[in-house]
Design a protein around this motif. Structure first.
Motif, PDB file in Angstrom:
ATOM      1  N   GLU A   1     -15.654   3.626   8.063  1.00  0.00           N
ATOM      2  CA  GLU A   1     -14.598   4.642   8.083  1.00  0.00           C
ATOM      3  C   GLU A   1     -13.254   4.011   7.729  1.00  0.00           C
ATOM      4  O   GLU A   1     -12.468   4.569   6.959  1.00  0.00           O
ATOM      5  CB  GLU A   1     -14.549   5.302   9.465  1.00  0.00           C
ATOM      6  CG  GLU A   1     -13.617   6.474   9.550  1.00  0.00           C
ATOM      7  CD  GLU A   1     -13.658   7.151  10.921  1.00  0.00           C
ATOM      8  OE1 GLU A   1     -12.754   7.969  11.171  1.00  0.00           O
ATOM      9  OE2 GLU A   1     -14.565   6.869  11.723  1.00  0.00           O
ATOM     10  N   PHE A   2     -12.994   2.823   8.273  1.00  0.00           N
ATOM     11  CA  PHE A   2     -11.771   2.075   7.964  1.00  0.00           C
ATOM     12  C   PHE A   2     -11.703   1.764   6.460  1.00  0.00           C
ATOM     13  O   PHE A   2     -10.679   1.968   5.819  1.00  0.00           O
ATOM     14  CB  PHE A   2     -11.761   0.789   8.796  1.00  0.00           C
ATOM     15  CG  PHE A   2     -10.707  -0.190   8.406  1.00  0.00           C
ATOM     16  CD1 PHE A   2      -9.410  -0.058   8.875  1.00  0.00           C
ATOM     17  CD2 PHE A   2     -10.997  -1.253   7.569  1.00  0.00           C
ATOM     18  CE1 PHE A   2      -8.429  -0.958   8.519  1.00  0.00           C
ATOM     19  CE2 PHE A   2     -10.027  -2.166   7.204  1.00  0.00           C
ATOM     20  CZ  PHE A   2      -8.741  -2.016   7.681  1.00  0.00           C
ATOM     21  N   ALA A   3     -12.807   1.261   5.883  1.00  0.00           N
ATOM     22  CA  ALA A   3     -12.843   0.953   4.451  1.00  0.00           C
ATOM     23  C   ALA A   3     -12.655   2.221   3.623  1.00  0.00           C
ATOM     24  O   ALA A   3     -11.953   2.213   2.601  1.00  0.00           O
ATOM     25  CB  ALA A   3     -14.160   0.260   4.095  1.00  0.00           C
ATOM     26  N   ASP A   4     -13.279   3.323   4.061  1.00  0.00           N
ATOM     27  CA  ASP A   4     -13.163   4.589   3.334  1.00  0.00           C
ATOM     28  C   ASP A   4     -11.719   5.082   3.268  1.00  0.00           C
ATOM     29  O   ASP A   4     -11.318   5.707   2.279  1.00  0.00           O
ATOM     30  CB  ASP A   4     -14.040   5.663   3.975  1.00  0.00           C
ATOM     31  CG  ASP A   4     -15.531   5.438   3.741  1.00  0.00           C
ATOM     32  OD1 ASP A   4     -15.895   4.636   2.851  1.00  0.00           O
ATOM     33  OD2 ASP A   4     -16.333   6.065   4.463  1.00  0.00           O
ATOM     34  N   LEU A   5     -10.920   4.807   4.296  1.00  0.00           N
ATOM     35  CA  LEU A   5      -9.501   5.188   4.266  1.00  0.00           C
ATOM     36  C   LEU A   5      -8.791   4.477   3.108  1.00  0.00           C
ATOM     37  O   LEU A   5      -7.955   5.074   2.428  1.00  0.00           O
ATOM     38  CB  LEU A   5      -8.810   4.846   5.584  1.00  0.00           C
ATOM     39  CG  LEU A   5      -9.159   5.717   6.783  1.00  0.00           C
ATOM     40  CD1 LEU A   5      -8.484   5.178   8.040  1.00  0.00           C
ATOM     41  CD2 LEU A   5      -8.750   7.165   6.540  1.00  0.00           C
TER      42      LEU A   5
ATOM     43  N   TRP B   1      -5.780   4.433  -1.302  1.00  0.00           N
ATOM     44  CA  TRP B   1      -5.299   3.366  -2.181  1.00  0.00           C
ATOM     45  C   TRP B   1      -6.432   3.002  -3.139  1.00  0.00           C
ATOM     46  O   TRP B   1      -6.944   1.888  -3.148  1.00  0.00           O
ATOM     47  CB  TRP B   1      -4.867   2.161  -1.361  1.00  0.00           C
ATOM     48  CG  TRP B   1      -3.989   1.175  -2.069  1.00  0.00           C
ATOM     49  CD1 TRP B   1      -3.361   1.322  -3.276  1.00  0.00           C
ATOM     50  CD2 TRP B   1      -3.641  -0.138  -1.597  1.00  0.00           C
ATOM     51  NE1 TRP B   1      -2.643   0.199  -3.592  1.00  0.00           N
ATOM     52  CE2 TRP B   1      -2.789  -0.717  -2.570  1.00  0.00           C
ATOM     53  CE3 TRP B   1      -3.950  -0.863  -0.465  1.00  0.00           C
ATOM     54  CZ2 TRP B   1      -2.253  -1.996  -2.431  1.00  0.00           C
ATOM     55  CZ3 TRP B   1      -3.415  -2.130  -0.330  1.00  0.00           C
ATOM     56  CH2 TRP B   1      -2.576  -2.690  -1.289  1.00  0.00           C
ATOM     57  N   PRO B   2      -6.861   3.950  -3.982  1.00  0.00           N
ATOM     58  CA  PRO B   2      -8.044   3.731  -4.828  1.00  0.00           C
ATOM     59  C   PRO B   2      -7.875   2.606  -5.848  1.00  0.00           C
ATOM     60  O   PRO B   2      -8.873   2.095  -6.357  1.00  0.00           O
ATOM     61  CB  PRO B   2      -8.245   5.089  -5.514  1.00  0.00           C
ATOM     62  CG  PRO B   2      -6.928   5.772  -5.437  1.00  0.00           C
ATOM     63  CD  PRO B   2      -6.267   5.266  -4.182  1.00  0.00           C
TER      64      PRO B   2
ATOM     65  N   PRO C   1       0.836  -1.202   0.000  1.00  0.00           N
ATOM     66  CA  PRO C   1       0.000   0.000   0.000  1.00  0.00           C
ATOM     67  C   PRO C   1       0.871   1.254   0.000  1.00  0.00           C
ATOM     68  O   PRO C   1       2.026   1.219   0.432  1.00  0.00           O
ATOM     69  CB  PRO C   1      -0.780  -0.101   1.317  1.00  0.00           C
ATOM     70  CG  PRO C   1      -0.658  -1.520   1.746  1.00  0.00           C
ATOM     71  CD  PRO C   1       0.631  -2.029   1.185  1.00  0.00           C
ATOM     72  N   PRO C   2       0.339   2.375  -0.451  1.00  0.00           N
ATOM     73  CA  PRO C   2       1.105   3.619  -0.427  1.00  0.00           C
ATOM     74  C   PRO C   2       1.342   4.097   1.014  1.00  0.00           C
ATOM     75  O   PRO C   2       0.561   3.788   1.922  1.00  0.00           O
ATOM     76  CB  PRO C   2       0.220   4.608  -1.193  1.00  0.00           C
ATOM     77  CG  PRO C   2      -1.101   3.967  -1.348  1.00  0.00           C
ATOM     78  CD  PRO C   2      -0.968   2.517  -1.071  1.00  0.00           C
ATOM     79  N   GLN C   3       2.410   4.845   1.185  1.00  0.00           N
ATOM     80  CA  GLN C   3       2.767   5.369   2.505  1.00  0.00           C
ATOM     81  C   GLN C   3       1.634   6.208   3.094  1.00  0.00           C
ATOM     82  O   GLN C   3       1.410   6.200   4.303  1.00  0.00           O
ATOM     83  CB  GLN C   3       4.062   6.193   2.433  1.00  0.00           C
ATOM     84  CG  GLN C   3       4.564   6.649   3.801  1.00  0.00           C
ATOM     85  CD  GLN C   3       4.914   5.480   4.712  1.00  0.00           C
ATOM     86  OE1 GLN C   3       5.559   4.522   4.298  1.00  0.00           O
ATOM     87  NE2 GLN C   3       4.474   5.546   5.963  1.00  0.00           N
TER      88      GLN C   3
ATOM     89  N   MET D   1      -3.739   5.122   8.464  1.00  0.00           N
ATOM     90  CA  MET D   1      -4.110   4.006   9.333  1.00  0.00           C
ATOM     91  C   MET D   1      -3.484   4.155  10.713  1.00  0.00           C
ATOM     92  O   MET D   1      -4.127   3.861  11.717  1.00  0.00           O
ATOM     93  CB  MET D   1      -3.696   2.681   8.691  1.00  0.00           C
ATOM     94  CG  MET D   1      -4.502   2.324   7.458  1.00  0.00           C
ATOM     95  SD  MET D   1      -6.263   2.160   7.779  1.00  0.00           S
ATOM     96  CE  MET D   1      -6.236   0.829   8.948  1.00  0.00           C
ATOM     97  N   ASP D   2      -2.227   4.584  10.779  1.00  0.00           N
ATOM     98  CA  ASP D   2      -1.580   4.808  12.082  1.00  0.00           C
ATOM     99  C   ASP D   2      -2.375   5.810  12.909  1.00  0.00           C
ATOM    100  O   ASP D   2      -2.614   5.599  14.099  1.00  0.00           O
ATOM    101  CB  ASP D   2      -0.141   5.301  11.903  1.00  0.00           C
ATOM    102  CG  ASP D   2       0.818   4.201  11.497  1.00  0.00           C
ATOM    103  OD1 ASP D   2       0.445   3.004  11.582  1.00  0.00           O
ATOM    104  OD2 ASP D   2       1.944   4.535  11.082  1.00  0.00           O
ATOM    105  N   SER D   3      -2.796   6.886  12.281  1.00  0.00           N
ATOM    106  CA  SER D   3      -3.575   7.920  12.965  1.00  0.00           C
ATOM    107  C   SER D   3      -4.933   7.372  13.399  1.00  0.00           C
ATOM    108  O   SER D   3      -5.355   7.536  14.548  1.00  0.00           O
ATOM    109  CB  SER D   3      -3.749   9.126  12.046  1.00  0.00           C
ATOM    110  OG  SER D   3      -4.561  10.094  12.650  1.00  0.00           O
TER     111      SER D   3
END
Length: 125
Positions: free
Chosen positions: A94-98, A103-104, A17-19, A25-27
């Motif tokens: 919300e998790f899925a939306d991230l 990472w579209p 995944p991109p940085q 995700m960390d936030s």
């Protein structure tokens, strides 16, 4: 307080995944942990070292990875707790939306399942 398992299923071998997603995700996980919702979780290694024990007709067979026939694999998991099912569902979205935002290109499924707090009843028969 009800507990839930979250799973992420996606195609294996699609790259890292991109940085920006890692940072988001960390936030997000930090915020959820501070609220007492995120209990534990993490990513999983690929299936190249996975081991399955398949039980069929009273026989157990060991099947080692990788699994060429697998289209999607579980790539991560989380143990969470929320006051209500509705709150758990909202946070899983919300998790899925991230992932959709950061990472579209990825196709993934974020699954939420409530954990049973009682042992299953034995089958009668």
């Amino acid at each position: 307080m009800p507990r839930f398992m979250g799973f992420v299923r996606m195609e294996e071998g699609i790259g890292m995944p991109p940085q920006a997603l890692f940072d988001a995700m960390d936030s997000y996980i930090g915020e959820q942990a501070a609220k007492g919702h995120f209990l534990d979780g993490g990513g999983l290694f690929g299936t190249e070292d996975a081991v399955n024990f398949v039980v069929r007709k009273g026989e157990t067979t060991r099947v080692d990875g990788p699994y060429a026939e697998a289209k999607e694999v579980v790539g991560g998991w989380a143990l969470m707790q929320y006051d209500t099912l509705e709150e758990a569902i909202a946070n899983q979205q919300e998790f899925a939306d991230l992932h959709a935002k950061y990472w579209p290109e990825v196709s993934m499924v974020a699954t939420l399942r409530q954990i049973s707090e009682e042992p299953p009843a034995a089958a009668e028969g």
